[in-house]
Write a protein that holds these residues in place. Structure first.
Motif, PDB file in Angstrom:
ATOM      1  N   ARG A 265       3.815   5.626  -5.657  1.00  0.00           N
ATOM      2  CA  ARG A 265       3.790   5.576  -7.125  1.00  0.00           C
ATOM      3  C   ARG A 265       2.764   6.540  -7.694  1.00  0.00           C
ATOM      4  O   ARG A 265       2.987   7.175  -8.725  1.00  0.00           O
ATOM      5  CB  ARG A 265       3.478   4.155  -7.588  1.00  0.00           C
ATOM      6  CG  ARG A 265       3.633   3.938  -9.090  1.00  0.00           C
ATOM      7  CD  ARG A 265       3.154   2.554  -9.491  1.00  0.00           C
ATOM      8  NE  ARG A 265       1.706   2.450  -9.398  1.00  0.00           N
ATOM      9  CZ  ARG A 265       0.852   2.852 -10.354  1.00  0.00           C
ATOM     10  NH1 ARG A 265       1.319   3.398 -11.469  1.00  0.00           N
ATOM     11  NH2 ARG A 265      -0.444   2.719 -10.188  1.00  0.00           N
ATOM     12  N   ARG A 266       1.619   6.688  -7.014  1.00  0.00           N
ATOM     13  CA  ARG A 266       0.550   7.558  -7.513  1.00  0.00           C
ATOM     14  C   ARG A 266       0.830   9.035  -7.236  1.00  0.00           C
ATOM     15  O   ARG A 266       0.314   9.908  -7.938  1.00  0.00           O
ATOM     16  CB  ARG A 266      -0.785   7.167  -6.876  1.00  0.00           C
ATOM     17  CG  ARG A 266      -1.329   5.830  -7.376  1.00  0.00           C
ATOM     18  CD  ARG A 266      -2.647   5.514  -6.680  1.00  0.00           C
ATOM     19  NE  ARG A 266      -3.225   4.288  -7.186  1.00  0.00           N
ATOM     20  CZ  ARG A 266      -4.042   4.225  -8.254  1.00  0.00           C
ATOM     21  NH1 ARG A 266      -4.334   5.339  -8.912  1.00  0.00           N
ATOM     22  NH2 ARG A 266      -4.529   3.071  -8.658  1.00  0.00           N
ATOM     23  N   ASN A 267       1.610   9.329  -6.173  1.00  0.00           N
ATOM     24  CA  ASN A 267       1.847  10.729  -5.790  1.00  0.00           C
ATOM     25  C   ASN A 267       3.342  10.994  -5.601  1.00  0.00           C
ATOM     26  O   ASN A 267       3.789  11.459  -4.537  1.00  0.00           O
ATOM     27  CB  ASN A 267       1.107  11.049  -4.489  1.00  0.00           C
ATOM     28  CG  ASN A 267      -0.372  10.778  -4.576  1.00  0.00           C
ATOM     29  OD1 ASN A 267      -1.136  11.559  -5.139  1.00  0.00           O
ATOM     30  ND2 ASN A 267      -0.781   9.637  -4.013  1.00  0.00           N
TER      31      ASN A 267
ATOM     32  N   ALA B  57       9.909   7.664  -4.780  1.00  0.00           N
ATOM     33  CA  ALA B  57       9.191   8.836  -5.284  1.00  0.00           C
ATOM     34  C   ALA B  57       9.977   9.499  -6.414  1.00  0.00           C
ATOM     35  O   ALA B  57       9.402   9.892  -7.441  1.00  0.00           O
ATOM     36  CB  ALA B  57       8.952   9.824  -4.144  1.00  0.00           C
ATOM     37  N   LEU B  58      11.300   9.616  -6.231  1.00  0.00           N
ATOM     38  CA  LEU B  58      12.126  10.198  -7.293  1.00  0.00           C
ATOM     39  C   LEU B  58      12.104   9.333  -8.550  1.00  0.00           C
ATOM     40  O   LEU B  58      12.049   9.845  -9.676  1.00  0.00           O
ATOM     41  CB  LEU B  58      13.559  10.374  -6.798  1.00  0.00           C
ATOM     42  CG  LEU B  58      13.801  11.468  -5.743  1.00  0.00           C
ATOM     43  CD1 LEU B  58      15.236  11.418  -5.243  1.00  0.00           C
ATOM     44  CD2 LEU B  58      13.471  12.845  -6.305  1.00  0.00           C
ATOM     45  N   VAL B  59      12.152   8.009  -8.360  1.00  0.00           N
ATOM     46  CA  VAL B  59      12.119   7.106  -9.511  1.00  0.00           C
ATOM     47  C   VAL B  59      10.794   7.232 -10.260  1.00  0.00           C
ATOM     48  O   VAL B  59      10.753   7.348 -11.496  1.00  0.00           O
ATOM     49  CB  VAL B  59      12.345   5.648  -9.048  1.00  0.00           C
ATOM     50  CG1 VAL B  59      12.059   4.672 -10.194  1.00  0.00           C
ATOM     51  CG2 VAL B  59      13.780   5.465  -8.551  1.00  0.00           C
ATOM     52  N   ALA B  60       9.675   7.225  -9.517  1.00  0.00           N
ATOM     53  CA  ALA B  60       8.356   7.319 -10.158  1.00  0.00           C
ATOM     54  C   ALA B  60       8.129   8.691 -10.794  1.00  0.00           C
ATOM     55  O   ALA B  60       7.414   8.802 -11.800  1.00  0.00           O
ATOM     56  CB  ALA B  60       7.262   7.029  -9.133  1.00  0.00           C
TER      57      ALA B  60
ATOM     58  N   GLY C 293       0.819  -1.216   0.000  1.00  0.00           N
ATOM     59  CA  GLY C 293       0.000   0.000   0.000  1.00  0.00           C
ATOM     60  C   GLY C 293       0.843   1.253   0.000  1.00  0.00           C
ATOM     61  O   GLY C 293       0.530   2.235  -0.692  1.00  0.00           O
ATOM     62  N   LEU C 294       1.938   1.241   0.771  1.00  0.00           N
ATOM     63  CA  LEU C 294       2.850   2.384   0.780  1.00  0.00           C
ATOM     64  C   LEU C 294       3.447   2.596  -0.604  1.00  0.00           C
ATOM     65  O   LEU C 294       3.521   3.724  -1.100  1.00  0.00           O
ATOM     66  CB  LEU C 294       3.961   2.149   1.808  1.00  0.00           C
ATOM     67  CG  LEU C 294       5.092   3.183   1.823  1.00  0.00           C
ATOM     68  CD1 LEU C 294       4.570   4.545   2.241  1.00  0.00           C
ATOM     69  CD2 LEU C 294       6.225   2.727   2.756  1.00  0.00           C
TER      70      LEU C 294
ATOM     71  N   GLN D  46       3.297  -0.692 -11.898  1.00  0.00           N
ATOM     72  CA  GLN D  46       2.509  -0.975 -10.702  1.00  0.00           C
ATOM     73  C   GLN D  46       2.956  -2.289 -10.050  1.00  0.00           C
ATOM     74  O   GLN D  46       3.181  -2.354  -8.840  1.00  0.00           O
ATOM     75  CB  GLN D  46       1.021  -1.041 -11.049  1.00  0.00           C
ATOM     76  CG  GLN D  46       0.129  -1.278  -9.821  1.00  0.00           C
ATOM     77  CD  GLN D  46      -1.349  -1.211 -10.165  1.00  0.00           C
ATOM     78  OE1 GLN D  46      -1.725  -0.991 -11.308  1.00  0.00           O
ATOM     79  NE2 GLN D  46      -2.196  -1.411  -9.172  1.00  0.00           N
ATOM     80  N   ALA D  47       3.064  -3.345 -10.857  1.00  0.00           N
ATOM     81  CA  ALA D  47       3.480  -4.638 -10.316  1.00  0.00           C
ATOM     82  C   ALA D  47       4.919  -4.590  -9.814  1.00  0.00           C
ATOM     83  O   ALA D  47       5.264  -5.232  -8.816  1.00  0.00           O
ATOM     84  CB  ALA D  47       3.324  -5.720 -11.380  1.00  0.00           C
ATOM     85  N   ALA D  48       5.782  -3.829 -10.499  1.00  0.00           N
ATOM     86  CA  ALA D  48       7.179  -3.732 -10.084  1.00  0.00           C
ATOM     87  C   ALA D  48       7.302  -3.057  -8.724  1.00  0.00           C
ATOM     88  O   ALA D  48       8.063  -3.521  -7.850  1.00  0.00           O
ATOM     89  CB  ALA D  48       7.970  -2.957 -11.133  1.00  0.00           C
ATOM     90  N   PHE D  49       6.550  -1.986  -8.516  1.00  0.00           N
ATOM     91  CA  PHE D  49       6.583  -1.310  -7.216  1.00  0.00           C
ATOM     92  C   PHE D  49       6.034  -2.222  -6.124  1.00  0.00           C
ATOM     93  O   PHE D  49       6.570  -2.287  -5.008  1.00  0.00           O
ATOM     94  CB  PHE D  49       5.799   0.003  -7.284  1.00  0.00           C
ATOM     95  CG  PHE D  49       6.644   1.188  -7.673  1.00  0.00           C
ATOM     96  CD1 PHE D  49       6.929   2.180  -6.767  1.00  0.00           C
ATOM     97  CD2 PHE D  49       7.171   1.298  -8.952  1.00  0.00           C
ATOM     98  CE1 PHE D  49       7.716   3.273  -7.115  1.00  0.00           C
ATOM     99  CE2 PHE D  49       7.952   2.381  -9.321  1.00  0.00           C
ATOM    100  CZ  PHE D  49       8.227   3.374  -8.400  1.00  0.00           C
ATOM    101  N   ALA D  50       4.937  -2.937  -6.426  1.00  0.00           N
ATOM    102  CA  ALA D  50       4.356  -3.849  -5.436  1.00  0.00           C
ATOM    103  C   ALA D  50       5.335  -4.955  -5.071  1.00  0.00           C
ATOM    104  O   ALA D  50       5.521  -5.286  -3.887  1.00  0.00           O
ATOM    105  CB  ALA D  50       3.056  -4.441  -5.985  1.00  0.00           C
ATOM    106  N   GLU D  51       5.990  -5.551  -6.080  1.00  0.00           N
ATOM    107  CA  GLU D  51       6.957  -6.617  -5.841  1.00  0.00           C
ATOM    108  C   GLU D  51       8.142  -6.109  -5.032  1.00  0.00           C
ATOM    109  O   GLU D  51       8.618  -6.776  -4.109  1.00  0.00           O
ATOM    110  CB  GLU D  51       7.436  -7.170  -7.184  1.00  0.00           C
ATOM    111  CG  GLU D  51       8.524  -8.233  -7.089  1.00  0.00           C
ATOM    112  CD  GLU D  51       7.973  -9.586  -6.691  1.00  0.00           C
ATOM    113  OE1 GLU D  51       8.773 -10.524  -6.557  1.00  0.00           O
ATOM    114  OE2 GLU D  51       6.744  -9.715  -6.489  1.00  0.00           O
ATOM    115  N   MET D  52       8.623  -4.918  -5.369  1.00  0.00           N
ATOM    116  CA  MET D  52       9.769  -4.376  -4.646  1.00  0.00           C
ATOM    117  C   MET D  52       9.427  -4.132  -3.178  1.00  0.00           C
ATOM    118  O   MET D  52      10.185  -4.510  -2.278  1.00  0.00           O
ATOM    119  CB  MET D  52      10.234  -3.068  -5.303  1.00  0.00           C
ATOM    120  CG  MET D  52      11.554  -2.522  -4.726  1.00  0.00           C
ATOM    121  SD  MET D  52      11.369  -1.590  -3.188  1.00  0.00           S
ATOM    122  CE  MET D  52      10.573  -0.111  -3.805  1.00  0.00           C
TER     123      MET D  52
END
Length: 781
Positions: A404-406, A762-765, A398-399, A702-708
């Motif tokens: 990723r969204r903001n 955040a910087l990456v996204a 969730g974090l 999205q999946a990459a951020f969740a997996e990480m």
């Protein structure tokens, strides 16, 4: 690397046997380890302050003494038969203690029981012991007070100015301060009386107490650190193998490191007492990542053999594990490369070797042990799914989605926090003293405070004056300049007394003029000065004191100033003021040369080195880490992204120092470079996981951020917690210096982990760097 791990896994028994043999060889050296608590070690032997201090000690027989104060609590209370008898008895006992040691300095104990009054009779100085015959009547005691008071040499030194306390000055033989202190302390415990307060102070006493505290910490902190890490390993893996295997890795690496220290003859300094906690805390990190990936692979492929899975996992992880270990080593090695302070150099060198040993063990011992023991056998299988959908994984996922969204809002919020921390960090104060190694309420600190209030001080600043030729120190003009230097010094705060050849010249002139107050001055010609000095040949005790201020050829003199504080912020004012006064009274290029020496001068210079080493260590470690990341990611952007969360963490940790009132000193100065080397591990793992997920695994953003966040994020959290709580074990140390070191390291590493899981994603996204997203456009673009 595929071939390497296949070789390891084909012959695991041989690998473990070789490692066991190397462990045993290093373990044989452990009894050679020794402690060194001498503050002289904080400066390199080639440093001018170190060199001149040793010169003074050898030429004038001046050592750093300990002081035993006998305190009555009443003005003139020392001038009573009871306290005087106690001083006499204790002096005799201490002389008997020191009599068994070789290499004693002349006159190693002095007090009212050893010192003598002088009178001029028939042109010869006659000595009369102050306490012989022992003063019993009120008239005897009044005469004793008058005799002591008229010899300024003793006021504030062996008798307090208000007469409420007397002192026994003890100069222990070199290298035996701790032993002598322990024996004198036992003597005091046996001889205490309710109406007298007996206190031990001075550098030798502080050093002895520090030695005891360091040894006690070593036996308490290290087992506690291991216990804390065991708890976190159990929480992370919930099985025996998840505890035993990481501890085996750090057990092998720490013994190898300590064995190398022992064989190299490197002592354990006060700060290197934390080296075992450091290597144990950091050494479990690789094991956590490897075991976590292994359990993840087991969940995805339950039919594969443990050897196949171990090979697959280690091939995938070797690069981030290698680079994170190397960056740890860089953080420590930066302490060594700057070459400023021997204890920091040794800490950096052997901690780097310990991290290197942990890397070797994690890439050989750990895979071989997994292949042999198979940690997922039925007896080890009771565990939580490492990458399942537990509560922690859901929170982390969730974090990650929220970031990723903001990304812009998160990045700007983090930047605001970092900016505030950086602004506050500029207010960090540099300070250090010997007694600051202890708690304020500690007996040695309270004794130091009280003794330095009563007497002229237990901290010494020496001024060495070279007249340029024999006999120069008999010239009245030079003696007057020395006297002017003393008077100027005593107008400085915390300078309470002095002793010099000029003082002897003035006092001898007064004695020869029937103690006339107006004759307390330097004679007008060289012949008179020499004649007066020759009178001391008939007074052995005063001659011994005189030769502590000037050499027999009368070419080199030493002016000893007594300070009532050992804090750097106070010593700095005195040292810098004395530098200016010396330049005025003894200009450069003139026939007379003067320079500062002594413990206070040493302290001033090594604390200044703390600031220099702090700046250089951080700059060095940041630069090397940045350069090391380039071959890993083949990208300048990746290096920048990895350094940003670490630099942010360091700024915020300095701000924390200001908020909680911790000064920059010998312990806290190291945290920044260490946090750089260790803290960069977190962004390396984050970028590596995102890069692989967005590239070869093609999971999409999205999946990459969740997996990480679910897998790497969890591993990083447990990694950070095990490291931080391992260092927080130092909070039970008896020494604030080590407690502050543990707190700052924990804060720096913990903040680096948080920044790596917030600011970095955040910087990456937000920036969508090519090193992560590749040449293709990201989803939704």
């Amino acid at each position: 690397m595929q071939q390497y791990f296949q070789t390891i896994l084909r012959r695991p028994g041989i690998v473990l046997s070789v490692l066991a043999a190397s462990w045993a060889l290093c373990a044989l050296g452990l009894p050679r380890i020794r402690f060194d608590n001498n503050p002289d070690s904080f400066l390199p032997p080639h440093h001018e302050a170190y060199r001149i201090k040793k010169t003074v000690e050898e030429k004038f027989g001046l050592e750093d003494p300990m002081l035993l104060a006998v305190i009555t609590g009443e003005p003139d209370g020392i001038y009573r038969p009871g306290p005087l008898k106690r001083i006499q008895e204790l002096t005799g006992e201490i002389e008997r203690i020191l009599a068994g040691y070789p290499d004693l300095v002349p006159h190693p104990v002095y007090s009212l029981a050893t010192e003598k009054d002088v009178e001029l009779a028939g042109g010869i100085l006659h000595e009369t012991p102050f306490l012989e015959p022992f003063p019993e009547t009120d008239e005897d005691l009044r005469r004793l007070k008058a005799a002591v008071s008229r010899l300024e040499l003793y006021t504030g030194v062996i008798v307090s100015e208000d007469g409420s306390a007397g002192a026994i000055i003890i100069v222990p033989p070199r290298g035996r301060a701790e032993e002598v202190h322990a024996r004198v302390a036992r003597l005091l415990d046996e001889r205490r009386e309710p109406d007298l307060e007996l206190l031990l102070a001075g550098e030798a006493a502080v050093r002895s107490k520090m030695g005891s505290a360091v040894a006690g910490d070593a036996f308490r902190l290290n087992p506690l650190c291991v216990a804390v890490i065991v708890v976190f390993l159990y929480i992370a893996f919930r099985n025996l193998a998840g505890i035993v295997l990481p501890l085996t890795v750090v057990g092998w690496s720490t013994v190898v490191m300590l064995g190398l220290m022992a064989y190299a003859g490197s002592p354990v300094y006060i700060i290197t007492n934390a080296i075992l906690v450091t290597v144990v805390s950091l050494g479990v990190a690789d094991s956590i990542h490897i075991l976590g990936e292994y359990y993840r692979a087991r969940e995805l492929d339950g039919a594969a053999s443990s050897r196949d899975l171990v090979a697959r996992v280690n091939v995938r992880l070797w690069a981030p594990v290698f680079y994170t270990s190397v960056t740890d080593m860089v953080g420590f090695a930066s302490l060594c490369l700057t070459g400023l302070m021997p204890p920091l150099e040794r800490f950096g060198l052997f901690a780097a070797l310990g991290c290197g040993a942990s890397l070797i063990a994690s890439q050989s011992l750990l895979p071989a042990a997994i292949a042999l023991l198979d940690p997922v056998l039925r007896r080890h299988k009771r565990r939580r799914d490492w990458a399942g959908e537990g509560r922690l994984q859901k929170i982390l996922a969730g974090l990650g989605e929220a970031i990723r969204r903001n990304p812009r809002k998160v990045a700007l919020a983090c930047a605001a926090v970092v900016a505030a921390g950086a602004a506050l960090a500029t207010r960090v104060r540099v300070d250090q003293s010997m007694v600051s190694a202890f708690d304020e309420e500690d007996e040695i600190v309270q004794s130091d405070r009280k003794v330095n209030r009563l007497f002229h001080g237990t901290y010494f600043l020496d001024v060495v004056i070279d007249g340029g030729r024999p006999g120069a120190l008999a010239e009245p003009e030079l003696l007057r300049r020395i006297h002017a230097l003393e008077e100027t010094a005593k107008r400085l705060e915390h300078v309470k007394g002095s002793i010099s050849v000029a003082g002897f010249a003035r006092k001898l002139n007064q004695i020869l003029h029937d103690w006339e107050p107006s004759e307390l001055r330097i004679p007008e010609d060289v012949a008179t000065v020499r004649e007066h000095f020759s009178l001391l040949d008939a007074s052995p005790s005063k001659k011994a004191d005189f030769l502590r201020t000037v050499d027999p050829p009368l070419q080199t003199a030493n002016v000893r100033l007594r300070l009532s504080t050992g804090r750097y912020v106070d010593e700095r004012v005195v040292v810098e003021a004395m530098d200016r006064h010396i330049a005025e009274l003894f200009p450069a290029g003139g026939p007379v040369k003067a320079s500062l020496a002594g413990r206070v001068n040493m302290d001033y210079h090594w604390v200044r080195l703390i600031v220099r080493s702090n700046v250089w260590n951080v700059a060095c470690s940041m630069t090397i880490v940045f350069l090391l990341l380039m071959p890993l990611f083949r990208s300048l952007t990746a290096g920048f992204l990895c350094v940003v969360p670490v630099a942010s963490a360091i700024a915020c940790t300095y701000a924390l120092m200001v908020l909680v009132g911790i000064d920059l000193g010998i312990g806290t100065s190291m945290f920044a470079s260490l946090a750089t080397g260790v803290g960069v591990n977190f962004p390396i793992h984050v970028l590596t996981r995102l890069r692989r997920a967005m590239g070869p695994e093609a999971l999409g953003e999205q999946a990459a951020f969740a997996e990480m966040f679910r897998l790497t994020g969890k591993a990083l959290l447990f990694n950070a917690m095990s490291v931080c709580f391992g260092f927080l074990a130092l909070l039970v140390s008896d020494l604030p210096l080590l407690r502050h070191f543990g707190l700052m390291i924990s804060a720096g590493i913990g903040t680096a982990c948080i920044a790596s899981l917030t600011l970095l994603p955040a910087l990456v996204a937000w920036l969508k760097p090519r090193v992560v997203y590749g040449p293709r456009r990201p989803e939704g673009a």
